[in-house]
Design an enzyme around this catalytic site. Structure first.
Site, PDB file in Angstrom:
ATOM      1  N   LYS A  83       0.852  -1.177  -0.011  1.00 46.26           N
ATOM      2  CA  LYS A  83       0.057   0.103   0.041  1.00 46.26           C
ATOM      3  C   LYS A  83       0.733   1.180   0.153  1.00 46.26           C
ATOM      4  O   LYS A  83       0.665   2.155  -0.808  1.00 46.26           O
ATOM      5  CB  LYS A  83      -0.794  -0.209   1.207  1.00 46.26           C
ATOM      6  CG  LYS A  83      -2.043   1.100   1.363  1.00 46.26           C
ATOM      7  CD  LYS A  83      -2.665   0.958   2.731  1.00 46.26           C
ATOM      8  CE  LYS A  83      -3.506  -0.487   2.770  1.00 46.26           C
ATOM      9  NZ  LYS A  83      -3.830  -0.751   4.208  1.00 46.26           N
ATOM     10  N   ARG A 122      -3.001   3.740   8.754  1.00 48.41           N
ATOM     11  CA  ARG A 122      -3.052   2.472   8.051  1.00 48.41           C
ATOM     12  C   ARG A 122      -1.820   1.343   7.879  1.00 48.41           C
ATOM     13  O   ARG A 122      -0.869   1.742   7.608  1.00 48.41           O
ATOM     14  CB  ARG A 122      -3.348   2.879   6.495  1.00 48.41           C
ATOM     15  CG  ARG A 122      -4.110   4.089   6.516  1.00 48.41           C
ATOM     16  CD  ARG A 122      -4.308   4.621   5.038  1.00 48.41           C
ATOM     17  NE  ARG A 122      -4.813   3.784   3.906  1.00 48.41           N
ATOM     18  CZ  ARG A 122      -4.872   3.848   2.554  1.00 48.41           C
ATOM     19  NH1 ARG A 122      -4.293   5.024   2.181  1.00 48.41           N
ATOM     20  NH2 ARG A 122      -5.544   2.924   2.176  1.00 48.41           N
ATOM     21  N   GLY A 143      -8.112  -6.704   4.671  1.00 43.95           N
ATOM     22  CA  GLY A 143      -9.254  -6.920   5.925  1.00 43.95           C
ATOM     23  C   GLY A 143      -8.450  -7.633   6.982  1.00 43.95           C
ATOM     24  O   GLY A 143      -9.003  -7.912   8.029  1.00 43.95           O
ATOM     25  N   MET A 179      -5.477  -6.838   8.810  1.00 44.84           N
ATOM     26  CA  MET A 179      -5.017  -5.949   9.706  1.00 44.84           C
ATOM     27  C   MET A 179      -5.782  -4.697   9.932  1.00 44.84           C
ATOM     28  O   MET A 179      -6.882  -4.440   9.260  1.00 44.84           O
ATOM     29  CB  MET A 179      -3.616  -5.535   9.335  1.00 44.84           C
ATOM     30  CG  MET A 179      -2.588  -6.960   9.528  1.00 44.84           C
ATOM     31  SD  MET A 179      -0.951  -6.438   9.476  1.00 44.84           S
ATOM     32  CE  MET A 179      -1.132  -6.103   7.576  1.00 44.84           C
ATOM     33  N   ARG A 192      -3.871  -1.276  -6.170  1.00 46.75           N
ATOM     34  CA  ARG A 192      -2.744  -2.605  -6.111  1.00 46.75           C
ATOM     35  C   ARG A 192      -3.171  -3.464  -7.386  1.00 46.75           C
ATOM     36  O   ARG A 192      -4.433  -3.259  -7.875  1.00 46.75           O
ATOM     37  CB  ARG A 192      -3.295  -3.516  -4.749  1.00 46.75           C
ATOM     38  CG  ARG A 192      -4.303  -3.665  -4.651  1.00 46.75           C
ATOM     39  CD  ARG A 192      -4.491  -4.426  -3.395  1.00 46.75           C
ATOM     40  NE  ARG A 192      -5.791  -4.389  -2.959  1.00 46.75           N
ATOM     41  CZ  ARG A 192      -6.591  -4.294  -1.621  1.00 46.75           C
ATOM     42  NH1 ARG A 192      -5.699  -4.036  -0.501  1.00 46.75           N
ATOM     43  NH2 ARG A 192      -7.928  -4.444  -1.461  1.00 46.75           N
ATOM     44  N   HIS A 245     -16.371  -8.826   1.575  1.00 41.80           N
ATOM     45  CA  HIS A 245     -15.260  -9.752   2.173  1.00 41.80           C
ATOM     46  C   HIS A 245     -15.316 -11.111   1.580  1.00 41.80           C
ATOM     47  O   HIS A 245     -14.539 -11.671   1.037  1.00 41.80           O
ATOM     48  CB  HIS A 245     -15.469 -10.068   3.660  1.00 41.80           C
ATOM     49  CG  HIS A 245     -14.639 -10.789   4.248  1.00 41.80           C
ATOM     50  ND1 HIS A 245     -14.625 -12.076   4.523  1.00 41.80           N
ATOM     51  CD2 HIS A 245     -13.015 -10.663   4.443  1.00 41.80           C
ATOM     52  CE1 HIS A 245     -13.680 -12.884   4.931  1.00 41.80           C
ATOM     53  NE2 HIS A 245     -12.543 -12.010   5.116  1.00 41.80           N
ATOM     54  N   SER A 303      12.546 -42.508 -14.011  1.00 46.97           N
ATOM     55  CA  SER A 303      11.469 -41.573 -13.654  1.00 46.97           C
ATOM     56  C   SER A 303      11.248 -41.683 -12.407  1.00 46.97           C
ATOM     57  O   SER A 303      11.175 -42.791 -11.453  1.00 46.97           O
ATOM     58  CB  SER A 303      10.061 -42.378 -14.345  1.00 46.97           C
ATOM     59  OG  SER A 303       8.938 -41.669 -14.003  1.00 46.97           O
ATOM     60  N   CYS A 338       6.981 -38.942 -12.176  1.00 40.88           N
ATOM     61  CA  CYS A 338       5.636 -39.595 -12.438  1.00 40.88           C
ATOM     62  C   CYS A 338       4.757 -39.356 -11.365  1.00 40.88           C
ATOM     63  O   CYS A 338       3.775 -39.960 -11.243  1.00 40.88           O
ATOM     64  CB  CYS A 338       5.562 -40.846 -13.177  1.00 40.88           C
ATOM     65  SG  CYS A 338       6.433 -42.163 -12.164  1.00 40.88           S
ATOM     66  N   TYR A 341      11.042 -34.258 -18.634  1.00 37.77           N
ATOM     67  CA  TYR A 341       9.495 -34.356 -18.657  1.00 37.77           C
ATOM     68  C   TYR A 341       9.070 -34.440 -17.474  1.00 37.77           C
ATOM     69  O   TYR A 341       9.658 -35.010 -16.322  1.00 37.77           O
ATOM     70  CB  TYR A 341       8.938 -35.371 -19.683  1.00 37.77           C
ATOM     71  CG  TYR A 341       9.055 -36.727 -19.191  1.00 37.77           C
ATOM     72  CD1 TYR A 341       7.904 -37.083 -18.242  1.00 37.77           C
ATOM     73  CD2 TYR A 341      10.102 -37.452 -19.592  1.00 37.77           C
ATOM     74  CE1 TYR A 341       8.030 -38.206 -17.877  1.00 37.77           C
ATOM     75  CE2 TYR A 341      10.178 -38.854 -19.226  1.00 37.77           C
ATOM     76  CZ  TYR A 341       9.111 -39.363 -18.328  1.00 37.77           C
ATOM     77  OH  TYR A 341       9.271 -40.510 -17.952  1.00 37.77           O
TER      78      TYR A 341
HETATM   79  P1  ADP Z   1      -7.162  -2.243   4.200  1.00 38.99           P
HETATM   80  O1  ADP Z   1      -5.770  -2.498   4.141  1.00 38.99           O
HETATM   81  O2  ADP Z   1      -7.982  -2.792   5.093  1.00 38.99           O
HETATM   82  O3  ADP Z   1      -7.976  -1.687   2.821  1.00 38.99           O
HETATM   83  P2  ADP Z   1      -6.960   0.772   4.253  1.00 38.99           P
HETATM   84  O4  ADP Z   1      -5.716   1.369   4.867  1.00 38.99           O
HETATM   85  O5  ADP Z   1      -6.916   0.816   2.898  1.00 38.99           O
HETATM   86  O6  ADP Z   1      -7.478  -0.651   4.982  1.00 38.99           O
HETATM   87  O7  ADP Z   1      -8.188   1.694   4.928  1.00 38.99           O
HETATM   88  C1  ADP Z   1      -9.364   1.282   4.535  1.00 38.99           C
HETATM   89  C2  ADP Z   1     -10.240   2.354   4.118  1.00 38.99           C
HETATM   90  O8  ADP Z   1     -10.333   3.421   5.034  1.00 38.99           O
HETATM   91  C3  ADP Z   1      -9.907   2.894   2.758  1.00 38.99           C
HETATM   92  O9  ADP Z   1     -10.529   2.104   1.716  1.00 38.99           O
HETATM   93  C4  ADP Z   1     -10.267   4.271   2.657  1.00 38.99           C
HETATM   94  O10 ADP Z   1     -11.841   4.213   2.434  1.00 38.99           O
HETATM   95  C5  ADP Z   1     -10.415   4.749   4.423  1.00 38.99           C
HETATM   96  N1  ADP Z   1      -9.256   5.658   4.214  1.00 38.99           N
HETATM   97  C6  ADP Z   1      -7.944   5.158   4.783  1.00 38.99           C
HETATM   98  N2  ADP Z   1      -7.040   6.120   4.569  1.00 38.99           N
HETATM   99  C7  ADP Z   1      -7.852   7.542   4.549  1.00 38.99           C
HETATM  100  C8  ADP Z   1      -7.479   8.575   4.295  1.00 38.99           C
HETATM  101  N3  ADP Z   1      -6.417   9.208   4.514  1.00 38.99           N
HETATM  102  N4  ADP Z   1      -8.670   9.653   4.060  1.00 38.99           N
HETATM  103  C9  ADP Z   1     -10.060   8.922   3.864  1.00 38.99           C
HETATM  104  N5  ADP Z   1     -10.297   7.727   4.005  1.00 38.99           N
HETATM  105  C10 ADP Z   1      -8.950   6.934   4.306  1.00 38.99           C
HETATM  106 MG    MG Z   2      -7.509  -0.533   1.621  1.00 41.84          MG
END
Ligand code: ADP
Ligand code: MG
Ligand code: MG
Length: 925
Positions: free
Chosen positions: A54, A124, A133, A135, A374, A492, A816, A883, A903
């Site tokens: 990220k 984040r 989802g 962490m 990503r 999810h 083989s 094999c 092979y």
């Molecule tokens: P994950 O790795 O679980 O996707 P993120 O770090 O991407 O977690 O955060 C989840 C959500 O939080 C993002 O999709 C976004 O909607 C919101 N978010 C994160 N950082 C910001 C920010 N700087 N401003 C506004 N929303 C944020």
């Molecule tokens: Mg995210």
């Protein structure tokens, strides 16, 4: 010497310096914090190991001019340090964070904790590989009792201010202060409070809560935190910030993150980075929104912009399904300017990253911000379609396409779909989003625990949930298919299904799932736990009961020849990919097959011959087993010869069939391998039947079964040991092969038998068997007046043979690797008994993978390399293959390429997977 000069000198002669240094030189100042903002970034997209996926992409997007709110990344090295040093930080960190924070403050003209102009931040997580989802993330950090009032006043939007505060309390309380669901509680405690406040206010949606309701919520949240933790929520912004940073590092080792890493083989040592970023607000009213989007459809791969958003919302609202999100196309009407920007971003991102992107965006007052991108997770279908499309669009090369499609994805293209007839008569009980293509039938389970238990019993399971969350992961892994009543394409359930290649239907709104009653009701139907249910993840449909399946389109074209190739786009993509793989790969791919049908299927998939034909499988069909049993029960050589003679015509006709289908491709045929008791009946009733049929006394059969009993059949009287005890069996098998060869050769079709003697450990064992083979070959050639070519070799499946391969290669014309037995004998571990301890071994990481699925390269692989080198001493051009079951496992195929085998051989349906893996291995060099 001035400091700068010193540095330069050190840079110029690093090798020398290292060589003379006795104690470590004064540690160079390590950079732990990387800033990004205003078009400039300290990092870039290639720095994923250090900045996390990220983080690295936030830096990269900033560099290419996308609207990314400024922030900074704390490196994964800090995470490693944190865990190595009793959760302490490196001493330099504090100052580096302070200076990066000052940069943010300057850039946005706001200050953390400031009365006049407060800055709010998000904190984040972000590991090297995305772990969706798994962490934690904290939003609106910096909020407190004072700041909320200031934000309310400055924005003129108290609802927004109090909504942001309550969200912050909720996330901070959960992630940092540990206020979570307790054993026995069905709902998260904060959610319970929200429900109560909504109820009291008589509203359905969170957006309908008034500022006063939100104030109540804030008070109740603070109380809840106090009640549950005994501590008051911290008002100081810097304390909040460090608390959040620590919690994100801590979340690297939470339970679900650990389960996830194990499943995907992500090393625990990698650690996560922490991103601290300026907040932008999607919850500022109707001109604001938050959403997620894919640059192409991640389920089918179609080139359409795909995603969803929610007006006046924040963060995970879209994913968590608090309200039903709108499809991203609708944004064109609701916020035309932002939508237009978003489309530009879509094409820019694809051009820049040259892959399908999964992005997160927020619109604040009609201004678009990009918060994450990503490479998007996708189904096997989508992987193939996107890669082949991108080749056509000249975005990537054919080699890129080959490299990027996980070899296993091809098995999704071959997986069955529902049979059209059966679907028509099935009872459809709901429709939802087609989130994971394919067809699955199985027994209903309503929670992860039940799903795991049913799967352990060997049942196919469909896991049905109102919506899924990371706690359901184990159940999702165990299930064939996943069904949810709520949630969209970015829920999810959809996310996980895509990644695991599970069949998935989500958001089937008509279904009423009742966890307490363990029922799923739709219309007039009510299904209980354990009942059969069927889901079609390609069409998004749900059926009561079991629905029959039919072959996939690729199989219909290639094997059943029922479908016109021009009518199947999936087939055409498959075919292009296979032709590119064939150009790239060095390894040949053969198949393990025992019947003409199987061989035909494998050849249709592109197999270049048979790598393993197990002759004993031919003995189980129809009446043949009786002749085999007669042979085993025979009391004298003559009796045995008479029984063996009955088997000869059967075997011969089998081989004729196989040789005809092969049309000149080689066939490695293994002589009788399993212990004899496997052919005899073991219950008294069955023994009685056999006695009557063969007209022998029951006691005789019972005695023979008794005699053949072995304490450890895997290491007993089997393999070439049988042929040595009963040379007449070897002779019969050789005769059947050569007579079949003579017959087919005469009809103008070439044959290339490669006779394989199993379980050889001593050179003499092979010598004795080969003598028989050569004698019979020349007898048949003379009698039938034909010449045929053949090879005799052995399976390498015993460590002794591997070690003396130079001696054995004097007689063997090919080897083989029988890696199933070679793994059992090298590890001294029975495959069939390993289930009771191997999963625990994997959990403890004593073994990384199941060694019966993926070659244990350090042990078994080493032995393979030793025998290759030994064999080459005697016979530099000896043909080497594999094999075992491993021949269809991508990692193992790549290993076989690296050690220079000729092979691999695998089951017919794995042939395309092995070809792609072989191409990937060749491209990797
Ligand atoms: P994950 O790795 O679980 O996707 P993120 O770090 O991407 O977690 O955060 C989840 C959500 O939080 C993002 O999709 C976004 O909607 C919101 N978010 C994160 N950082 C910001 C920010 N700087 N401003 C506004 N929303 C944020
Ligand atoms: Mg995210
Ligand atoms: Mg074996």
């Amino acid at each position: 010497m001035p400091k700068t000069l010193k540095k330069k000198a050190a840079k110029k002669a690093p090798a020398q310096k290292r060589a003379v240094a006795k104690k470590p030189a004064t540690p160079k100042k390590i950079r732990y914090v990387y800033y990004f903002g205003d078009g400039k970034a300290d990092g870039n997209g290639s720095m994923k190991p250090l900045l996390g996926g990220k983080g690295a992409n936030l830096h990269e997007m900033t560099r290419i001019g996308l609207p990314v709110p400024p922030g900074f990344t704390i490196t994964t090295e800090v995470c490693t340090y944190f865990y190595d040093n009793k959760k302490q930080y490196p001493p330099e960190l504090e100052a580096q964070v302070a200076s990066a924070l000052a940069k943010i403050e300057k850039s946005v003209s706001k200050k953390l904790g400031d009365r006049a102009n407060p800055l709010l931040l998000s904190v984040r997580s972000g590991a090297r590989d995305s772990m969706p989802g798994m962490m934690d993330t904290i939003l609106n950090l910096g909020m407190n009792d004072e700041v909320v009032e200031i934000v309310a006043e400055k924005s003129g939007n108290p609802r927004f201010a109090w909504d942001s505060y309550r969200r912050f309390l909720q996330m901070y309380g959960d992630v940092v202060m540990g206020v979570q669901k307790r054993e026995g509680e069905d709902h998260e405690p904060f959610e319970t409070v929200i429900e109560e406040v909504k109820h009291a206010a008589h509203v359905q949606k969170d957006t309908e809560l008034s500022p006063d309701d939100l104030k109540t919520l804030v008070e109740r949240f603070k109380q809840l935190i106090k009640e549950r933790t005994g501590k008051t929520f911290p008002q100081d912004a810097r304390q909040q910030l460090w608390g959040a940073i620590g919690a994100v590092f801590g979340s690297w080792n939470n339970d679900r993150a650990i389960v996830y890493r194990r499943k995907y083989g992500i090393p625990h040592e990698w650690g996560t980075a922490v991103n601290v970023q300026t907040m932008v607000f999607g919850n500022r009213g109707d001109t604001s929104a938050t959403g997620v989007a894919f640059t192409r459809d991640p389920a089918t791969g179609e080139k359409v912009f795909y995603g969803e958003y929610l007006i006046n919302a924040q963060g995970e609202d879209v994913v968590a399904g608090v309200r039903t999100p709108h499809p991203v196309a609708q944004l064109a009407q609701e916020m035309p300017a932002a939508h237009k920007e978003l489309l530009k971003v879509r094409s820019l991102l694809e051009k820049h990253f040259r892959d399908m992107q999964d992005l997160e965006f927020t619109v604040e007052d009609n201004n678009l911000y990009i918060l994450q991108t990503r490479n998007g997770k996708r189904t096997g279908f989508a992987a193939v379609r996107i890669a082949t499309d991108m080749v056509a669009e000249k975005l990537i090369t054919k080699e890129d396409a080959l490299r990027r499609i996980p070899a296993d994805s091809l098995s999704h293209l071959l997986a069955p779909i529902f049979d059209r007839q059966s679907v028509r008569s099935a009872q459809k009980i709901g429709t939802g989003l087609a989130a994971g293509p394919g067809a699955a039938s199985g027994r209903l389970a309503f929670n992860a625990k039940d799903a795991v238990e049913l799967a352990h019993k060997g049942e196919r399971v469909i896991l049905a949930r109102i919506e899924t969350s990371p706690e359901d992961l184990r159940g999702m892994i165990a299930a064939e298919g996943i069904l949810t009543a709520r949630g969209g394409v970015s829920s999810h359930a959809a996310l996980v299904a895509r990644q695991m290649g599970k069949v998935c239907v989500c958001g089937a709104l008509a279904l009423k799932i009742d966890y307490a009653a363990q029922t799923l009701a739709a219309g007039s139907a009510t299904l209980k736990r354990g009942d059969y249910i069927s889901i079609d993840g390609t069409a998004g449909e749900v059926y009561a009961g079991e629905v029959k399946t039919a072959a996939s389109e690729v199989v219909q074209v290639l094997v059943e020849k029922k479908l016109d190739p021009k009518k199947s786009q999936t087939y055409q993509e498959f075919a292009s990919l296979m032709s590119w793989a064939d150009k790239a790969r060095k390894l040949d791919v053969r198949t393990n097959a025992d019947s003409p049908d199987q061989v035909a299927t494998a050849i249709a998939f592109g197999a270049k011959g048979i790598g393993l034909c197990r002759t004993e499988h031919m003995f189980f069909e129809g009446d043949r087993i009786d002749a085999m049993r007669e042979m085993i029960l025979a009391q004298s050589l003559d009796e045995r010869k008479a029984a063996v003679a009955k088997l000869l015509p059967y075997q011969r006709s089998d081989f004729v069939g196989i040789f005809r289908v092969l049309k000149g491709l080689p066939a490695t045929i293994r002589f009788l391998d399993p212990p004899l008791h496997e052919f005899l009946p073991h219950t008294e009733a069955q023994q009685k039947d056999l006695a009557a049929k063969l007209n022998v006394p029951l006691e005789h059969i019972a005695r023979r079964v008794e005699e053949l009993h072995e304490f450890n059949p895997m290491l007993g009287h089997r393999g070439c040991r049988l042929g040595i005890s009963f040379p007449e069996v070897t002779e019969m098998q050789a005769r059947a092969i050569f007579e079949a060869a003579a017959e087919v050769q005469k009809s103008g079709i070439k044959v290339k038998p490669e006779i394989m003697i199993p379980l050889v450990g001593f050179p003499k064992e092979l010598r004795l068997q080969i003598d028989i083979v050569h004698r019979v070959a020349s007898e048949v050639a003379k009698a039938k007046k034909v010449k045929f070519n053949y090879l005799v070799g052995t399976m390498l499946e015993i460590p002794r043979a591997a070690l003396v391969a130079d001696e054995i290669a004097k007689d063997a014309e090919f080897f083989s690797f029988g890696t199933n037995d070679l793994t059992q004998t090298t590890l001294g571990m029975s495959r069939d008994d390993s289930g009771s301890f191997l999963p625990h071994y994997q959990e403890l990481e004593i073994v990384k993978n199941n060694p019966f699925a993926t070659i244990d390269q350090a042990g078994v692989g080493k032995l393979m390399e030793i025998s290759r080198d030994q064999a080459h001493k005697t016979r530099p051009d000896i043909k080497l293959g594999i094999c075992g079951e491993h021949g269809g496992d991508p990692e193992s195929v790549k290993f076989c390429h690296r050690i220079g085998l000729d092979y691999v051989s695998c089951s017919p349906f794995r042939v395309p997977v092995a070809k792609l893996a072989a191409a990937q291995a060749a491209l990797a060099g």
